[in-house]
Scaffold this motif. Structure first.
Motif, PDB file in Angstrom:
ATOM      1  N   PRO A  97      -5.457  -6.630   3.517  1.00 25.37           N
ATOM      2  CA  PRO A  97      -6.742  -5.933   3.394  1.00 25.37           C
ATOM      3  C   PRO A  97      -7.114  -5.207   4.685  1.00 25.37           C
ATOM      4  O   PRO A  97      -7.810  -4.190   4.641  1.00 25.37           O
ATOM      5  CB  PRO A  97      -7.734  -7.054   3.074  1.00 25.37           C
ATOM      6  CG  PRO A  97      -7.091  -8.296   3.579  1.00 25.37           C
ATOM      7  CD  PRO A  97      -5.625  -8.099   3.367  1.00 25.37           C
ATOM      8  N   GLY A  98      -6.619  -5.726   5.810  1.00 23.67           N
ATOM      9  CA  GLY A  98      -6.889  -5.053   7.083  1.00 23.67           C
ATOM     10  C   GLY A  98      -6.296  -3.656   7.133  1.00 23.67           C
ATOM     11  O   GLY A  98      -6.930  -2.718   7.640  1.00 23.67           O
ATOM     12  N   ALA A  99      -5.084  -3.488   6.606  1.00 26.15           N
ATOM     13  CA  ALA A  99      -4.459  -2.165   6.571  1.00 26.15           C
ATOM     14  C   ALA A  99      -5.235  -1.218   5.667  1.00 26.15           C
ATOM     15  O   ALA A  99      -5.364  -0.023   5.957  1.00 26.15           O
ATOM     16  CB  ALA A  99      -3.011  -2.292   6.097  1.00 26.15           C
ATOM     17  N   ILE A 100      -5.753  -1.754   4.558  1.00 26.60           N
ATOM     18  CA  ILE A 100      -6.555  -0.932   3.643  1.00 26.60           C
ATOM     19  C   ILE A 100      -7.841  -0.483   4.327  1.00 26.60           C
ATOM     20  O   ILE A 100      -8.205   0.703   4.317  1.00 26.60           O
ATOM     21  CB  ILE A 100      -6.856  -1.718   2.355  1.00 26.60           C
ATOM     22  CG1 ILE A 100      -5.559  -2.027   1.597  1.00 26.60           C
ATOM     23  CG2 ILE A 100      -7.834  -0.946   1.461  1.00 26.60           C
ATOM     24  CD1 ILE A 100      -5.730  -3.032   0.467  1.00 26.60           C
ATOM     25  N   ALA A 101      -8.535  -1.433   4.946  1.00 24.55           N
ATOM     26  CA  ALA A 101      -9.801  -1.106   5.615  1.00 24.55           C
ATOM     27  C   ALA A 101      -9.589  -0.163   6.796  1.00 24.55           C
ATOM     28  O   ALA A 101     -10.447   0.668   7.093  1.00 24.55           O
ATOM     29  CB  ALA A 101     -10.480  -2.395   6.079  1.00 24.55           C
ATOM     30  N   ALA A 102      -8.433  -0.276   7.461  1.00 30.32           N
ATOM     31  CA  ALA A 102      -8.174   0.539   8.654  1.00 30.32           C
ATOM     32  C   ALA A 102      -8.046   2.028   8.338  1.00 30.32           C
ATOM     33  O   ALA A 102      -8.237   2.862   9.226  1.00 30.32           O
ATOM     34  CB  ALA A 102      -6.911   0.052   9.359  1.00 30.32           C
ATOM     35  N   VAL A 103      -7.726   2.376   7.091  1.00 27.57           N
ATOM     36  CA  VAL A 103      -7.674   3.793   6.725  1.00 27.57           C
ATOM     37  C   VAL A 103      -8.993   4.245   6.088  1.00 27.57           C
ATOM     38  O   VAL A 103      -9.090   5.365   5.587  1.00 27.57           O
ATOM     39  CB  VAL A 103      -6.480   4.101   5.787  1.00 27.57           C
ATOM     40  CG1 VAL A 103      -5.171   3.728   6.446  1.00 27.57           C
ATOM     41  CG2 VAL A 103      -6.611   3.409   4.440  1.00 27.57           C
ATOM     42  N   GLY A 104      -9.994   3.377   6.125  1.00 28.58           N
ATOM     43  CA  GLY A 104     -11.309   3.708   5.595  1.00 28.58           C
ATOM     44  C   GLY A 104     -11.479   3.433   4.122  1.00 28.58           C
ATOM     45  O   GLY A 104     -12.539   3.716   3.550  1.00 28.58           O
ATOM     46  N   ALA A 105     -10.446   2.873   3.492  1.00 30.22           N
ATOM     47  CA  ALA A 105     -10.521   2.588   2.058  1.00 30.22           C
ATOM     48  C   ALA A 105     -11.224   1.248   1.816  1.00 30.22           C
ATOM     49  O   ALA A 105     -11.441   0.458   2.740  1.00 30.22           O
ATOM     50  CB  ALA A 105      -9.123   2.577   1.455  1.00 30.22           C
ATOM     51  N   ALA A 106     -11.547   1.007   0.549  1.00 24.11           N
ATOM     52  CA  ALA A 106     -12.275  -0.206   0.168  1.00 24.11           C
ATOM     53  C   ALA A 106     -11.335  -1.172  -0.533  1.00 24.11           C
ATOM     54  O   ALA A 106     -10.860  -0.876  -1.640  1.00 24.11           O
ATOM     55  CB  ALA A 106     -13.441   0.148  -0.750  1.00 24.11           C
ATOM     56  N   PRO A 107     -11.049  -2.345   0.066  1.00 27.64           N
ATOM     57  CA  PRO A 107     -10.200  -3.328  -0.619  1.00 27.64           C
ATOM     58  C   PRO A 107     -10.900  -3.877  -1.862  1.00 27.64           C
ATOM     59  O   PRO A 107     -12.068  -4.272  -1.808  1.00 27.64           O
ATOM     60  CB  PRO A 107     -10.011  -4.436   0.429  1.00 27.64           C
ATOM     61  CG  PRO A 107     -10.378  -3.808   1.752  1.00 27.64           C
ATOM     62  CD  PRO A 107     -11.428  -2.796   1.420  1.00 27.64           C
ATOM     63  N   ALA A 108     -10.171  -3.885  -2.977  1.00 25.74           N
ATOM     64  CA  ALA A 108     -10.668  -4.477  -4.225  1.00 25.74           C
ATOM     65  C   ALA A 108      -9.673  -5.547  -4.638  1.00 25.74           C
ATOM     66  O   ALA A 108      -8.491  -5.254  -4.847  1.00 25.74           O
ATOM     67  CB  ALA A 108     -10.810  -3.414  -5.304  1.00 25.74           C
ATOM     68  N   PHE A 109     -10.136  -6.781  -4.733  1.00 30.05           N
ATOM     69  CA  PHE A 109      -9.229  -7.916  -4.904  1.00 30.05           C
ATOM     70  C   PHE A 109      -8.989  -8.238  -6.371  1.00 30.05           C
ATOM     71  O   PHE A 109      -9.893  -8.161  -7.204  1.00 30.05           O
ATOM     72  CB  PHE A 109      -9.789  -9.139  -4.181  1.00 30.05           C
ATOM     73  CG  PHE A 109      -9.948  -8.923  -2.701  1.00 30.05           C
ATOM     74  CD1 PHE A 109      -8.860  -8.642  -1.907  1.00 30.05           C
ATOM     75  CD2 PHE A 109     -11.206  -8.983  -2.114  1.00 30.05           C
ATOM     76  CE1 PHE A 109      -9.002  -8.437  -0.543  1.00 30.05           C
ATOM     77  CE2 PHE A 109     -11.368  -8.777  -0.751  1.00 30.05           C
ATOM     78  CZ  PHE A 109     -10.263  -8.499   0.041  1.00 30.05           C
ATOM     79  N   VAL A 110      -7.743  -8.633  -6.659  1.00 25.85           N
ATOM     80  CA  VAL A 110      -7.325  -9.014  -8.001  1.00 25.85           C
ATOM     81  C   VAL A 110      -7.075 -10.515  -8.015  1.00 25.85           C
ATOM     82  O   VAL A 110      -6.506 -11.075  -7.075  1.00 25.85           O
ATOM     83  CB  VAL A 110      -6.060  -8.248  -8.426  1.00 25.85           C
ATOM     84  CG1 VAL A 110      -5.644  -8.626  -9.845  1.00 25.85           C
ATOM     85  CG2 VAL A 110      -6.289  -6.744  -8.316  1.00 25.85           C
TER      86      VAL A 110
END
Length: 408
Positions: A97-110
């Motif tokens: 999730p850190g890599a997702i957040a680092a590009v400004g995207a929103a992590p959505a968990f499954v």
């Protein structure tokens, strides 16, 4: 007197002699930067990329600074940006999730299944509008990749595989990392190859890999890559792709190349340890093992089991009693992050999400490293200790034990 294990759960095997010799050669000539080469010299990093591409069957490979960087690089290369919704497993480790957040995207968990894989029913319900799925093969457990890819392909959602725990693994003979648009691997010390830190990104997509190569900090030296697309792919992206430097250096590549040659034998050794634990803990009252599907060829550098219905106090008692006998267990049900272990509600840069099935599973999930410094006799001793303590605590006969903190 109770048996006690005296080995270390964090001590890895030494770097093989061939890796030490290769590293010394690089240190002696001093050309550590991947683009600093003598005339007619091929950089160790370029050779590693070529060899890892061949190992996985991928057209292209890029060596980078870490597995987390590889994920972030792949996300940037497919155009992920601020506000994009990116799906990932609720059961994973913080770099995902850190890599997702680092590009400004929103992590959505499954949600997570009791087999510790992504819940395909919950995934299907959440695919609409997603920019991508970063699929974490967490702790080496691979879901039904045929069903997953059918769902994602139908929804037009690209899949980036996090293969930090599945280097050398496969689903129905297709190597882990070769199902989606890209596969990302780690060579951090506790993974299947050890360079301290490091990562590898593979793909068959020339546009993605051209952008990833520029992103990694190739400047205009991309022609020195031997496992990269041709110059025509770079012409389209070289002026519009930012440099987000994250290259691997020649020293780490030199250490890794001999380990890659040894990887199949090392995977077999991990699986031998795993099978001792699996056989020894089967049918232990109060303990549930994780089934491995016939289609999965796993690489088991760690071991997990569930304690269904156990209270937090009982789990803590088991961990303390096992630690007092030298066995370090990690618990994903901790309310606070501990060492490398954390859970979705610890990642507060992501929006809080309701994940009741995952919470229930993590509440009883125990995790343990299996370094190759262990022998099968060590594994058998660990089995006896875990089984005895589970039976004691599950049966309600456990007395208080002073808590012993597990190592990271």
């Amino acid at each position: 007197m109770s048996e006690r294990f005296t080995g270390s759960f964090t001590q890895q095997e030494p770097i093989p002699e061939a890796g030490i010799e290769a590293a010394l050669k690089v240190l002696r000539h001093g050309r550590l930067h991947r683009y600093n080469t003598a005339p007619d010299e091929i950089a160790e990093t370029a050779l590693l990329e070529e060899e890892f591409a061949a190992f996985t069957g991928a057209k292209y490979c890029l060596a980078v600074a870490s597995g987390g960087y590889a994920i972030g690089c792949a996300l940037r290369a497919i155009g992920t940006g601020p506000g994009d919704r990116v799906l990932t497993n609720a059961f994973t480790l913080a770099p995902v999730p850190g890599a997702i957040a680092a590009v400004g995207a929103a992590p959505a968990f499954v949600e997570t299944t009791e087999d510790l894989t992504i819940d395909l029913g919950d995934l299907a319900a959440k695919l609409a509008g997603a920019k991508a799925l970063v699929l974490s093969h967490m702790r080496g457990h691979i879901c039904d990749m045929d069903r997953l890819m059918a769902l994602c392909d139908a929804a037009g959602v690209p899949v980036i595989e996090d293969c930090a725990h599945t280097m050398g693994a496969a689903w129905r003979q297709t190597p882990s990392g070769r199902h989606g648009i890209a596969g990302c691997y780690s060579t951090q010390t506790y993974k299947h190859m050890n360079s301290g830190e490091g990562g590898l990104l593979v793909s068959d997509d020339p546009d993605l890999m051209a952008r990833a190569t520029i992103l990694s900090g190739s400047y205009m030296l991309y022609t020195r890559h031997r496992a990269a697309p041709g110059p025509e792919a770079f012409e389209k992206v070289k002026y519009v792709t930012p440099n987000v430097s994250g290259r691997m250096d020649n020293l780490r590549a030199a250490i890794l190349r001999p380990q890659l040659a040894d990887l199949p034998a090392q995977c077999a050794r991990w699986n031998a340890l795993y099978r001792v634990l699996e056989a020894g803990l089967a049918d232990t009252p109060g303990l549930r093992l994780i089934p491995r599907p016939a289609e999965e060829h796993y690489v088991a550098s760690s071991f997990q089991f569930l304690l269904p219905g156990w209270s937090g106090d009982r789990v803590r008692t088991l961990i303390a009693r096992a630690a007092a006998r030298g066995v370090e267990l990690k618990w994903f049900g901790h309310a606070e992050p501990t060492g490398f272990t954390s859970r979705h509600d610890s990642w507060r840069y992501a929006k809080a999400q309701s994940l009741p099935n995952t919470d229930r599973i993590l509440a009883g999930l125990i995790d343990m490293r299996l370094p190759l410094t262990f022998s099968t006799d060590d594994a058998a001793l660990i089995v006896r200790i875990i089984r005895a303590e589970v039976l004691t605590v599950h049966g309600g006969a456990a007395g208080p034990v002073e808590s012993v903190p597990a190592a990271d």
